[in-house]
Every structure is written in structure tokens, then in C-alpha cells.
Write an enzyme that holds these catalytic residues in place. Sequence first.
Site, PDB file in Angstrom:
ATOM      1  N   ASP A  94       0.900  -1.259   0.041  1.00  0.00           N
ATOM      2  CA  ASP A  94       0.042   0.006  -0.007  1.00  0.00           C
ATOM      3  C   ASP A  94       0.943   1.231   0.142  1.00  0.00           C
ATOM      4  OD1 ASP A  94      -0.785  -0.884   3.323  1.00  0.00           O
ATOM      5  OD2 ASP A  94       0.908   0.356   2.651  1.00  0.00           O
ATOM      6  N   GLU A 113       6.843  -6.979  -2.690  1.00  0.00           N
ATOM      7  CA  GLU A 113       5.339  -7.370  -2.556  1.00  0.00           C
ATOM      8  C   GLU A 113       5.170  -8.327  -3.492  1.00  0.00           C
ATOM      9  OE1 GLU A 113       1.854  -7.580  -1.928  1.00  0.00           O
ATOM     10  OE2 GLU A 113       2.600  -6.039  -0.674  1.00  0.00           O
ATOM     11  N   GLY A 145       8.399 -12.387  -0.310  1.00  0.00           N
ATOM     12  CA  GLY A 145       9.842 -11.988   0.464  1.00  0.00           C
ATOM     13  C   GLY A 145      10.470 -13.099   1.121  1.00  0.00           C
ATOM     14  N   ASP A 162       6.602  -5.394   6.636  1.00  0.00           N
ATOM     15  CA  ASP A 162       5.072  -4.856   6.804  1.00  0.00           C
ATOM     16  C   ASP A 162       4.078  -6.000   6.294  1.00  0.00           C
ATOM     17  OD1 ASP A 162       3.133  -2.017   5.310  1.00  0.00           O
ATOM     18  OD2 ASP A 162       2.911  -3.551   6.929  1.00  0.00           O
ATOM     19  N   PRO A 169      -0.765 -15.661   2.107  1.00  0.00           N
ATOM     20  CA  PRO A 169       0.512 -15.479   1.578  1.00  0.00           C
ATOM     21  C   PRO A 169       1.494 -14.943   2.483  1.00  0.00           C
ATOM     22  CG  PRO A 169      -0.999 -13.866   0.960  1.00  0.00           C
ATOM     23  CD  PRO A 169      -1.750 -14.859   1.578  1.00  0.00           C
TER      24      PRO A 169
HETATM   25  N1  SAM Z   1      -0.347  -3.064   7.790  1.00  0.00           N
HETATM   26  C1  SAM Z   1      -0.916  -4.415   7.533  1.00  0.00           C
HETATM   27  C2  SAM Z   1      -1.072  -5.306   8.664  1.00  0.00           C
HETATM   28  O1  SAM Z   1      -0.509  -5.194   9.530  1.00  0.00           O
HETATM   29  O2  SAM Z   1      -2.042  -5.965   8.452  1.00  0.00           O
HETATM   30  C3  SAM Z   1      -0.153  -4.682   6.408  1.00  0.00           C
HETATM   31  C4  SAM Z   1      -0.067  -4.089   5.244  1.00  0.00           C
HETATM   32  S1  SAM Z   1       0.463  -4.209   3.638  1.00  0.00           S
HETATM   33  C5  SAM Z   1      -1.018  -4.214   2.686  1.00  0.00           C
HETATM   34  C6  SAM Z   1       0.643  -6.256   3.617  1.00  0.00           C
HETATM   35  C7  SAM Z   1       1.315  -6.634   2.330  1.00  0.00           C
HETATM   36  O3  SAM Z   1       2.045  -7.664   2.718  1.00  0.00           O
HETATM   37  C8  SAM Z   1       0.270  -7.017   1.444  1.00  0.00           C
HETATM   38  O4  SAM Z   1       0.242  -6.123   0.283  1.00  0.00           O
HETATM   39  C9  SAM Z   1       0.332  -8.212   0.937  1.00  0.00           C
HETATM   40  O5  SAM Z   1       0.154  -8.731  -0.355  1.00  0.00           O
HETATM   41  C10 SAM Z   1       1.962  -8.411   1.127  1.00  0.00           C
HETATM   42  N2  SAM Z   1       2.327  -9.715   1.273  1.00  0.00           N
HETATM   43  C11 SAM Z   1       1.776 -10.958   2.136  1.00  0.00           C
HETATM   44  N3  SAM Z   1       2.402 -11.723   2.099  1.00  0.00           N
HETATM   45  C12 SAM Z   1       3.660 -11.438   1.601  1.00  0.00           C
HETATM   46  C13 SAM Z   1       4.857 -12.222   1.060  1.00  0.00           C
HETATM   47  N4  SAM Z   1       5.182 -13.841   1.432  1.00  0.00           N
HETATM   48  N5  SAM Z   1       5.798 -11.640   0.487  1.00  0.00           N
HETATM   49  C14 SAM Z   1       5.792 -10.313   0.073  1.00  0.00           C
HETATM   50  N6  SAM Z   1       4.782  -9.623   0.370  1.00  0.00           N
HETATM   51  C15 SAM Z   1       3.543 -10.217   0.983  1.00  0.00           C
END
Ligand code: SAM
Length: 280
Positions: A94, A113, A145, A162, A169
Site C-alpha cells: 500500500d 511485494e 519476500g 510490513d 501468503p
Molecule cells: N499493515 C498491514 C497489517 O499489519 O496487516 C499490512 C499492510 S501491507 C498491505 C501487507 C502486504 O504484504 C500486502 O500487500 C500483501 O500482499 C503483502 N504480502 C503478504 N505476504 C507476502 C509475502 N510472502 N511476500 C511479500 N509480500 C507479502
Amino acid sequence: MTSKKNSSEGTEIREYHTSFNGLFFKVKKLLHSRQSPHQKIEVVENEYFGKILLLDGLVQTTEKDEFFYHEMLTHPAFISHPDPQNILIIGGGDGGVLKEVLRYCIKHVWIVEIDPEVVEVSEKYFPWLSPALKDKRVELVVADGNEFIQNSDRKFDVVLIDSSDPVGPSRRLHEEDFFRKVKNCLDPNGVVVAQIGSPLYQLDQIKKKTAFLKKLFKVVRIYLGPVPTYPGGLWCFVYLSDAVDPLVLRRKPPVELKYFNHEAHQTAFSLPNFLKNNKS
Ligand code: SAM
């Protein structure tokens, strides 16, 4: 955390934190709703919080209160690290954390991401992301990640995790093996900060996580920050390093911040007894 909802206009989104309680948001306008290969992505308009990003029905960020979380995840590392230049953000599609990192004179920031649709949707509905992505210091990497750091031979000064909730995922981003890999790509003077959940609803998870993190890092410091739209309104973060003490400050926080300042930093690391005594 579960969600039962019907997010069409004029209805309510209900995020259940237990079977007995949670948060609700009236949906003024449904702006986006699509299942991506990784998760359900929704953006709704709420009269009070503005635009709200939800992943798999769980609130990730809102226009009104995003600064609480994004400032608390980012600035403690940047005011204490000796010279933060090469930065890695895992998750964070985001862009909220990215905009905070770009307030500093860093050399380069990689944002890894897994879901490009989160970035596309956020670029459309959250105004802060596009300018951040256009910054020449930024490299957006669409990847898991966990795999990115496994294959990275780079050393990072600051790693900000984050991630979303420990499901889907994001599940592996909360595990010991992932943090071991993060440590392997950290500069000896490096700092890692991760969001680790609700001190009210996820205390056992936080306890388990601090236990394995203490095997990996010399400095493991939990800190707290209020996040009004997250379960319980209070969120836990963890500061990890082998060399840097979060309470030895190297620079002042940017004055334009809405929540974070020197005093908020000190307060965040002053833990209440139920967390202090709960540390393994
Ligand atoms: N602040 C929020 C929370 O605490 O719930 C998280 C916000 S941010 C949008 C989380 C991001 O992590 C999402 O865009 C999601 O697609 C990404 N994400 C989830 N698993 C991931 C992975 N294995 N590798 C990279 N990004 C990942």
C-alpha cells in the site's frame, strides 16, 4: 481475526476479532473488489475513515489513521540506526511505509511485494503511493519476500517487515526460518522491525515469536503503538539488532510527522506489566 460481511454499498463491513466482538464500518461506496491469485482485495469508502484497504476481509490501512501504524513501524529504526542507506521493505504494497522511509536521505530502498494488484489498487486509491513509486531511489520487486531474501546476496541496513496477518501468503513471514534468512542479509550494524500483532488478541503468538527471535538477535525489543482500526486499537512491533540500541538516538524524527516524535518513541518502549512480565 475473521470477517463476516457484505461490502456492497449501504451495508456494513464487520471484522470479528473474537466470535463476540470486533469492528464495523459502514460502506458508503464499494470502490474495488477482486480476488487476486493471492488474496481478496477490496477498497471501500467510509464516511469517517475515508478509503479503506481490506485483504481477505481484514483492514490493512485507512486514509484517516494510516499514519499511526506507518510512522510507528518506520521511524524507531531510522532515528536510532547509525547510517541507514540500503533499505528493504517486505510487504507494504500500500506504500504507507515506503513514503515514511523516503523522508530520510537514503541511497536505495527495495520494496518486495508478492501481489502486484495490491500495488495497482493502492496507487489508484491511496494518493501517497504513486509519488513514492516514482522516486528514483525506489525499486519495486514483485516477489515472495521469503524467496527474495533467500536468493539475495545484498546486505541491508534496515529491514521493515510490513506483512499482513499470519495467514495466507503472509504466514511464512511470521516464522523463525524467515527471520533467520532476514538476519543473513542484514548488515552487522543492521536493524529489523516487524509488526507482530495485537497484544490483546495475539499475546501467545507474540510470546512464541519473541522466544525464537531471542535465539537469533542480541537486541529484541517489543514496542507498542496505537492503531485505531486494528484489533484492540493497540499494536505490537519488534525491534531486532545485534548492534544497535533503539533508545540511543542518532537523529531527530522529521518534524512534519503526525504521530511520531521523540517522546512517543520513549513511551513506545516503556511496556505495561502484562507485556513486560510476559516476555519469555
Ligand atoms: N499493515 C498491514 C497489517 O499489519 O496487516 C499490512 C499492510 S501491507 C498491505 C501487507 C502486504 O504484504 C500486502 O500487500 C500483501 O500482499 C503483502 N504480502 C503478504 N505476504 C507476502 C509475502 N510472502 N511476500 C511479500 N509480500 C507479502
